[in-house]
Write an enzyme that holds these catalytic residues in place. Structure first.
Site, mmCIF file in Angstrom:
data_model
loop_
_atom_site.group_PDB
_atom_site.id
_atom_site.type_symbol
_atom_site.label_atom_id
_atom_site.label_comp_id
_atom_site.label_asym_id
_atom_site.label_seq_id
_atom_site.Cartn_x
_atom_site.Cartn_y
_atom_site.Cartn_z
ATOM 1 N N LYS A 254 0.835 -1.202 0.000
ATOM 2 C CA LYS A 254 0.000 0.000 0.000
ATOM 3 C C LYS A 254 0.874 1.258 0.000
ATOM 4 C CE LYS A 254 -3.978 1.837 2.667
ATOM 5 N NZ LYS A 254 -4.820 1.627 3.866
ATOM 6 N N SER B 112 -9.783 1.435 2.849
ATOM 7 C CA SER B 112 -8.920 2.219 2.000
ATOM 8 C C SER B 112 -7.860 1.401 1.268
ATOM 9 C CB SER B 112 -8.213 3.273 2.845
ATOM 10 O OG SER B 112 -7.340 2.660 3.784
ATOM 11 N N SER C 156 -10.049 -0.846 7.022
ATOM 12 C CA SER C 156 -9.402 -0.655 5.720
ATOM 13 C C SER C 156 -8.643 -1.864 5.184
ATOM 14 C CB SER C 156 -8.461 0.540 5.777
ATOM 15 O OG SER C 156 -9.193 1.732 5.702
#
Lengths: 489, 485
Positions: free
Chosen positions: B76, B151, B175
């Protein structure tokens, strides 16, 4: 010491006003590295030379508490006879400024590391206790430099993240003199403890000054103004005097005092409004989630307490007892740890009373003249003690001692050597002196007659002659005795 | 070995160890997949040359004793990576190249893996659909109109589309788990403090936690073992001995007590989510676990509490993005204040601004007690609900999300309905507990759905074991057609 009466009031047309002062002192913690990062805290490095990723708030950087700074705050708290809180919390104080990289200052808000304490001041009108409200740890900000470029501001983050102790007094101070004594006392305690170097030129000690006035005898406090970031005692005193007078004038003219933050303009010698209560920052304090609450074990506090050095108040009492000094002398000699160390070394090797007199006289005058700290004194404590001993034993007179002292300052030699090589030893042999005096008296028969006829003022003339002839080395006491005896005869 | 990339991480590691494939060929296979999957928009940055160099180095001097020998991994874009741009999905960091490596990614590299690229995510991890990213929304490989969750949407998309053998995300309110649920993959949010936060772009410090996203439970255990560990640079890191999660993985869950909280049956929950929950309970029961009804009475306050605490911390954490020292700076500002205003107006997207405003508001004097302080108190009550329940149970089973992946654009104009997606995941973050989202089935559209296993603090091994047993007996297979290449 004669006791004076406290008398600092602002006189208005409608009466006398008392000035109420509280100080928030920001003292830089003496530590190798910053409060939450490993960067150095040394003064005087090139701009932005001592800045870590944490100090400059890069993404993902996290603060880690520097344990030494915590210990320093505890030591200081103990030195202020204050309550040490086993549980304290770091909060974020949020505001935007170019020299505040995180956008918040890590400080302590509701739960400071140190609670209430007290400091004793020796004032001419007696001793006065000043309450300490709290002491908390916080980060310093960086420095914005506005005058390096006509259109840009430069930022130096060397100071960003350095540990400060904010020491908040109760509104117990009543005059610029008390502020002077308070700051000096705080500074002295912290220097004894080694927790702050107290160097005001380098910004290690600064204060926000809260000032209000009230009619003499009033029980309620007036509205206060806070004068931000004053960095010398002199400026604090000037700012207080200006601000108190300004407030009295407002009151006398029937106007209200706005609670506000003000700046002291050192060039114009006036305070100016910085922001009013309405524009006051909302700092949105909340506990810093990156840091756990600070929990101190009682043992750590106890151990730190045991390892504290003797502090000025205690030392003063001991000096009075042990060295038979008066309060004034003791106060002066304990004001700085280095001075007290020097004195003790001298007093142990020589006459304690005479040592105090000579230190506070000639030695301090010389250091003051040369702008030197006692730690940089050209005369070592050992040599100074020898000088004092030479005076005490009658080997040299006070007058000669001053000469020896001068030579010591210049050469760094020990006094014995100077006295011997320059033949400065006092003439204390009564027979020799009597011979010399007889010589003088026979040369000045007319004056001897006048003296005997009652012109006793002439005694000084004879002493002067003896000194002149002996090159100042005649023992004054002995000279007096012998002169008196021979003039009688 | 043509199909190496649809294997599990564990299988790939076996193939590397037995020299059936080289790290270089493995890396090339992923690069090929990534290049043909641009439509998914899962990557913000690729580091192919660097990855191939590392793969070659590994092949020259292989060390098969490492946990992740010669494994390329995309992560990420919230993890700071040394010399590789790190954007956090935001315009305000569009030019930010860290000089440092986050502790978690460093741990991964120290275990033999290397960086393949940086994965798209919601801006500063604020979002549940990966639609708030400055770098465009990410598409769910499950369907070309579907969001991948958020997310960590780039992470879930890349993992499900075989663009990385495993990945890591961060989970502040769900997330990791929600995107895992939306893509039929495994996602674990570890106990707060198990993985270091150092070098991760912060969203809400008291809630943020990095964790693995993988295809299988075994992979999850391997990744967790590789990335976790005490870090003295993070004051909230837990100092404990490292555990060997993958070695200690067991599928015997006989006698374990599984709590079923009644408050997780919410209004308007689709029947298929309820059915899936029932299916999950049955599987665990059949494996010898004991189901126990529990109550977590403050659950309904979790979402509002979360949306006070998280924005409050975020409003302060994001103050550092001011254009002064790094990142985007507007050229328009005439003075400091104007430079701040323009930089932050142009640098942040709408959702981030919304949360900064909420956070600033709830911390303001006059509102602090009513919002922030109260939220902190409720947070303690939520935590206490869990603590009380865990006195009599080993783990809690709930759905991961109230629905399967929704359509792109479906909720962008309705922040509250977007926030409601996190309803089952946020209580876990507030209570600092570990929780696992397991792929468990599909809804009638054929879109994956997950179940959530919540454990006691530091009880990752136990929920991994339950997940391991569940996985073997669930019969779920993630069948994704490669429509994008």
């Amino acid at each position: 010491m004669s006791k004076e009466k406290f008398d600092y009031f602002i006189k208005g047309e409608k009466g006398k006003y008392e000035v109420v002062i509280g100080l928030e002192v920001h003292a830089q913690v003496l530590s190798k590295s910053k409060l939450f990062s490993g960067s150095s805290t040394k003064f005087g490095a090139d701009p932005n030379d001592q800045v870590s990723l944490i100090d400059s708030a890069f993404p993902g950087m996290l603060p880690v508490i520097n344990e030494e700074c915590v210990k320093q705050a505890v030591r200081t708290g103990l030195g202020l006879n204050a309550k040490i809180n086993n549980y304290s919390v770091f909060d974020r104080k949020n505001y935007f400024y170019a020299d505040l990289p995180q956008g918040y200052q890590i400080s302590q808000y509701k739960n400071p590391i140190v609670g209430e304490g007290k400091v004793l001041l020796d004032m001419p009108y007696g001793s006065k206790e000043i309450g300490i409200e709290r002491l908390h740890l916080e980060q310093d900000a960086g420095k914005s430099i506005h005058d390096m470029d006509p259109s840009n501001t430069y930022v130096d983050l060397n100071r960003s993240g350095i540990a400060l102790m904010e020491i908040v007094s109760k509104p117990d101070l009543r005059s610029p003199d008390e502020v002077n004594a308070y700051i000096k006392k705080l500074r002295s305690i912290m220097r004894y403890l080694g927790t702050c170097d107290g160097n005001m030129q380098e910004g290690s000690l600064r204060a926000d000054v809260n000032v209000s006035v009230r009619k003499e005898g009033d029980k309620n406090f007036g509205t206060r103004c806070e004068i931000k970031n004053v960095n010398s005692i002199k400026f604090m005193q000037m700012a207080i005097e200006y601000e108190a007078a300004r407030q009295v004038e407002l009151i006398e003219n029937g106007k209200e005092i706005d609670q506000e933050t003000r700046l002291f303009d050192t060039k114009k010698n006036e305070t100016r409004s910085m922001r009013s209560k309405e524009d006051a920052h909302d700092y949105r304090y909340f506990p810093d989630p990156d840091l756990l609450p600070l929990k101190l074990e009682q043992k750590l506090i106890d151990d730190l307490k045991k390892s504290l050095p003797e502090l000025p108040d205690k030392k003063k009492e001991r000096f009075i007892k042990e060295y038979e000094l008066n309060v004034y002398e003791a106060n002066v000699l304990v004001s700085e740890k280095e001075i007290s160390d020097y004195y003790e070394e001298v007093a142990k090797l020589s006459d304690k009373k005479l040592a105090a007199t000579w230190m506070m006289g000639d030695l301090f005058a010389m250091l003051n003249d040369k702008g030197l700290d006692i730690s940089k004194s050209p005369i070592s404590a050992k040599h100074f003690a020898e000088l004092v001993q030479s005076i005490k034993s009658g080997e040299i007179s006070g007058r000669i001692a001053k000469e020896v002292f001068e030579i010591m300052v210049e050469s760094g030699d020990n006094p014995k050597k100077i006295i011997e090589s320059k033949g400065m030893k006092q003439q204390s042999d009564p027979k020799e002196l009597e011979k010399m005096i007889n010589e003088i008296l026979s040369k000045n028969k007319d004056k001897v007659d006048q003296y005997k006829a009652g012109k006793e003022k002439l005694f000084g003339f004879f002493v002067g002659q003896v000194m002149k002839l002996s090159g100042g080395k005649a023992n004054p006491q002995l000279t007096n005795e012998i002169l008196k005896k021979l003039l009688k005869g | 070995m043509s199909n190496i990339t649809n294997q599990s991480l564990n299988e790939i590691i076996e193939n590397i160890k037995t020299k059936k494939i080289s790290s270089t060929d493995l890396t090339k296979a992923y690069i090929k997949n990534i290049e043909s999957a641009k439509k998914l928009n899962a990557f913000v940055t690729t580091t192919f040359d660097q990855a191939l160099d590392k793969a070659k180095q590994f092949d020259k001097k292989p060390n098969f004793d490492q946990l992740l020998p010669g494994i390329p991994l995309a992560v990420k874009d919230l993890f700071c990576t040394e010399n590789t741009k790190t954007t956090a999905g935001s315009n305000i960091l569009n030019n930010f190249i860290p000089s440092y490596e986050s502790t978690v990614t460093k741990n991964l590299w120290d275990n033999g893996s290397f960086l393949l690229g940086k994965l798209n995510c919601d801006e500063f991890a604020m979002g549940s659909s990966n639609e708030t990213s400055h770098y465009g929304n990410v598409i769910n490989p499950v369907g070309d109109q579907l969001v991948p969750g958020g997310s960590s949407g780039g992470s879930s998309s890349a993992l499900a589309a075989d663009l990385t053998p495993a990945t890591i995300g961060t989970d502040t309110g769900g997330s990791i788990r929600q995107p895992a649920s939306f893509t039929g993959t495994v996602g674990l949010k570890p106990t707060y403090g198990l993985c270091s936060r150092w070098g991760i772009v912060a969203f809400a410090s008291s809630l943020d936690q990095a964790g693995p996203m993988t295809k299988t439970i075994k992979d999850c255990a391997i990744m967790l073992e590789s990335m976790s560990g005490f870090d003295e640079k993070d004051s909230t890191s837990i100092n404990k001995k490292k555990e060997q999660y993958s070695k200690n993985l067991k599928d015997n869950i006989k006698g374990l007590k599984i709590g079923i909280p009644k408050e997780y049956r919410v209004d308007n929950m689709p029947k298929e989510v309820d059915d899936l929950w029932e299916k999950g309970k049955k599987i665990l029961k059949d494996l010898g676990a004991q189901l126990i009804d529990i109550s977590l009475p403050h659950t309904k306050y979790a979402l509002p509490t979360y949306y006070i605490v998280a924005p409050a911390e975020a409003s302060s954490n994001l103050a550092r993005y001011d254009g002064v020292r790094y990142g985007y700076r507007s050229k328009q500002g005439k003075d400091l204040i104007e430079m701040y205003e323009k930089t932050r107006s142009e640098g942040f997207g709408d959702e981030v601004k919304r949360r900064i405003l909420i956070g600033t508001y709830v911390l303001s004097s006059g509102y602090y007690d009513a919002y922030y302080l109260k939220a902190q108190k409720v947070r303690q009550l939520i935590k206490k609900d869990f603590d009380d329940s865990f006195k009599k149970i080993d783990a809690i089973l709930t759905p991961s999300t109230p629905s399967s992946a929704f359509k792109i654009g479906e909720k962008t104009n309705d922040p509250v309905s977007m926030y409601l997606n996190d309803i089952f995941t946020v209580p876990v973050n507030l209570a600092a507990l570990p929780a696992l989202s397991l792929p468990a089935g599909v809804d009638k559209k054929g879109h994956p759905l997950g179940l959530q296993l919540i454990g006691k603090a530091l009880d990752e091994q136990k929920i991994l074991n339950i997940g391991y047993a569940f996985e073997k007996n669930c019969g779920f297979k993630n069948e994704i057609k490669k429509w994008w290449s």
